[in-house]
Design a protein around this motif. Structure first.
Motif, mmCIF file in Angstrom:
data_model
loop_
_atom_site.group_PDB
_atom_site.id
_atom_site.type_symbol
_atom_site.label_atom_id
_atom_site.label_comp_id
_atom_site.label_asym_id
_atom_site.label_seq_id
_atom_site.Cartn_x
_atom_site.Cartn_y
_atom_site.Cartn_z
ATOM 1 N N UNK A 277 0.833 -1.112 0.029
ATOM 2 C CA UNK A 277 -0.217 0.067 -0.235
ATOM 3 C C UNK A 277 0.761 0.999 -0.041
ATOM 4 N N UNK A 278 1.920 1.156 0.714
ATOM 5 C CA UNK A 278 2.896 2.219 0.702
ATOM 6 C C UNK A 278 3.193 2.620 -0.700
ATOM 7 N N UNK A 279 3.762 1.640 -1.594
ATOM 8 C CA UNK A 279 4.598 1.768 -3.218
ATOM 9 C C UNK A 279 3.352 2.558 -3.533
ATOM 10 N N UNK A 280 2.132 1.810 -3.163
ATOM 11 C CA UNK A 280 1.089 2.216 -4.323
ATOM 12 C C UNK A 280 0.367 3.458 -4.019
ATOM 13 N N UNK A 281 0.472 4.073 -3.057
ATOM 14 C CA UNK A 281 0.476 5.163 -2.646
ATOM 15 C C UNK A 281 1.631 6.599 -3.052
ATOM 16 N N UNK A 282 3.017 5.828 -3.233
ATOM 17 C CA UNK A 282 4.208 6.692 -3.892
ATOM 18 C C UNK A 282 4.333 6.239 -5.327
ATOM 19 N N UNK A 283 3.459 5.315 -6.084
ATOM 20 C CA UNK A 283 3.399 5.264 -7.204
ATOM 21 C C UNK A 283 2.304 6.646 -7.968
ATOM 22 N N UNK A 284 1.138 5.984 -6.983
ATOM 23 C CA UNK A 284 -0.175 7.504 -7.140
ATOM 24 C C UNK A 284 0.380 8.943 -7.223
ATOM 25 N N UNK A 285 1.473 8.987 -6.686
ATOM 26 C CA UNK A 285 1.474 10.717 -6.726
ATOM 27 C C UNK A 285 2.378 11.153 -7.743
ATOM 28 N N UNK A 286 2.303 9.906 -8.705
ATOM 29 C CA UNK A 286 3.057 10.250 -9.944
ATOM 30 C C UNK A 286 2.458 10.670 -10.567
ATOM 31 N N UNK A 287 2.860 11.262 -11.947
ATOM 32 C CA UNK A 287 1.922 11.254 -12.827
ATOM 33 C C UNK A 287 2.216 11.015 -13.796
ATOM 34 N N UNK A 288 3.034 10.822 -14.686
ATOM 35 C CA UNK A 288 3.378 10.605 -16.075
ATOM 36 C C UNK A 288 3.014 9.810 -16.852
ATOM 37 N N UNK A 289 3.413 10.611 -18.192
ATOM 38 C CA UNK A 289 2.559 10.377 -19.480
ATOM 39 C C UNK A 289 2.286 8.534 -20.079
ATOM 40 N N UNK A 290 1.803 8.386 -20.789
ATOM 41 C CA UNK A 290 1.694 7.017 -21.099
ATOM 42 C C UNK A 290 2.279 7.438 -22.653
ATOM 43 N N UNK A 291 2.414 6.052 -23.162
ATOM 44 C CA UNK A 291 2.957 6.771 -24.550
ATOM 45 C C UNK A 291 1.884 4.646 -25.452
ATOM 46 N N UNK A 292 2.148 5.147 -26.568
ATOM 47 C CA UNK A 292 1.663 4.212 -27.348
ATOM 48 C C UNK A 292 3.058 3.889 -28.354
ATOM 49 N N UNK A 293 3.682 2.485 -28.131
ATOM 50 C CA UNK A 293 4.694 1.860 -28.597
ATOM 51 C C UNK A 293 3.605 1.049 -30.092
ATOM 52 N N UNK A 294 4.689 0.822 -30.947
ATOM 53 C CA UNK A 294 4.548 0.903 -31.983
ATOM 54 C C UNK A 294 5.983 0.133 -32.768
ATOM 55 N N UNK A 295 5.662 -1.132 -33.291
ATOM 56 C CA UNK A 295 5.867 -1.610 -33.880
ATOM 57 C C UNK A 295 5.872 -2.628 -35.347
ATOM 58 N N UNK A 296 6.702 -2.517 -36.704
ATOM 59 C CA UNK A 296 7.497 -3.921 -37.544
ATOM 60 C C UNK A 296 8.325 -4.464 -37.478
ATOM 61 N N UNK A 297 7.400 -5.589 -38.006
ATOM 62 C CA UNK A 297 8.961 -6.769 -38.587
ATOM 63 C C UNK A 297 9.110 -6.263 -39.802
ATOM 64 N N UNK A 298 10.309 -7.166 -40.211
ATOM 65 C CA UNK A 298 10.139 -7.269 -41.419
ATOM 66 C C UNK A 298 9.727 -7.992 -42.197
ATOM 67 N N UNK A 299 8.454 -9.315 -41.248
ATOM 68 C CA UNK A 299 7.908 -10.423 -42.234
ATOM 69 C C UNK A 299 6.587 -9.692 -42.732
ATOM 70 N N UNK A 300 6.589 -8.325 -42.308
ATOM 71 C CA UNK A 300 4.974 -7.993 -42.380
ATOM 72 C C UNK A 300 3.989 -8.019 -41.270
ATOM 73 N N UNK A 301 4.152 -8.149 -40.055
ATOM 74 C CA UNK A 301 3.289 -8.012 -38.972
ATOM 75 C C UNK A 301 4.128 -6.668 -38.258
ATOM 76 N N UNK A 302 2.939 -6.322 -37.831
ATOM 77 C CA UNK A 302 2.484 -5.276 -36.935
ATOM 78 C C UNK A 302 2.118 -4.325 -35.229
ATOM 79 N N UNK A 303 2.596 -3.854 -34.887
ATOM 80 C CA UNK A 303 1.510 -4.267 -33.340
ATOM 81 C C UNK A 303 2.005 -3.474 -32.839
ATOM 82 N N UNK A 304 0.770 -2.631 -31.687
ATOM 83 C CA UNK A 304 1.630 -1.381 -31.139
ATOM 84 C C UNK A 304 0.401 -1.891 -29.647
#
Length: 170
Positions: A6-33
């Motif tokens: 609970x102490x760790x959860x309280x610590x991290x709740x004080x931070x409000x970092x950005x979230x990111x969308x990560x995208x990846x494409x593989x040579x075989x044509x796969x794509x994901x994010x």
């Protein structure tokens, strides 16, 4: 002294970092994010950035075969994009279908509605437990010019995306 979760959860709740969308494409044509909350610049010289991908996530598996990843900051008014990339599974859904995106450097997938993005070559990977850090060497970046309405220029944060349930197996 034992750590209290609970102490760790309280610590991290004080931070409000950005979230990111990560995208990846593989040579075989796969794509994901996927939506990630664990990411940060990790070196000044040379500039490097680390993104942590869950081993349970399909994007992680595509990223293992990719040469580059693209890291996107979303504007606060695009919760819909965060939901799409955070709650759907790339193995079951083409998350890019119907979205505005373009091919970036070295075949990278760039979301055109992002507030800012950069593409980085994968320099190294570090296993951290249930997530793996992909350390990136940036090769291209873009930030949208400030709009008249500054409220749309704030980046989406972890608290903004707190209602999104992960779309990969638990």
């Amino acid at each position: 002294m034992d750590m209290d979760d609970e102490d760790m959860a309280a610590f991290t709740a004080l931070a409000n970092p950005s979230v990111y969308v990560i995208t990846a494409a593989a040579a075989d044509g796969q794509r994901a994010g996927c939506l990630v909350g664990f990411a940060s610049q990790c070196s000044l010289q040379p500039v490097r950035f680390a993104v942590w991908l869950s081993k349970a996530n399909h994007t992680y598996r595509v990223a293992l075969a990719a040469r580059t990843l693209t890291v996107h900051l979303l504007p606060r008014n695009r919760h819909d994009l965060a939901t799409r990339f955070g709650s759907l599974c790339s193995a079951e859904t083409d998350k890019f279908d119907g979205l505005a995106w373009r091919e970036g450097p070295e075949g990278a997938l760039v979301l055109t509605d992002a507030l800012a993005w950069f593409t980085g070559r994968i320099h190294d990977r570090y296993d951290g437990g249930d997530h793996v850090a992909f350390v990136l060497d940036p090769i291209a970046a873009h930030t949208k010019a400030a709009a008249d309405d500054q409220s749309h220029q704030a980046a989406l944060t972890l608290h903004d995306a707190g209602d999104i349930t992960a779309g990969h197996p638990a």
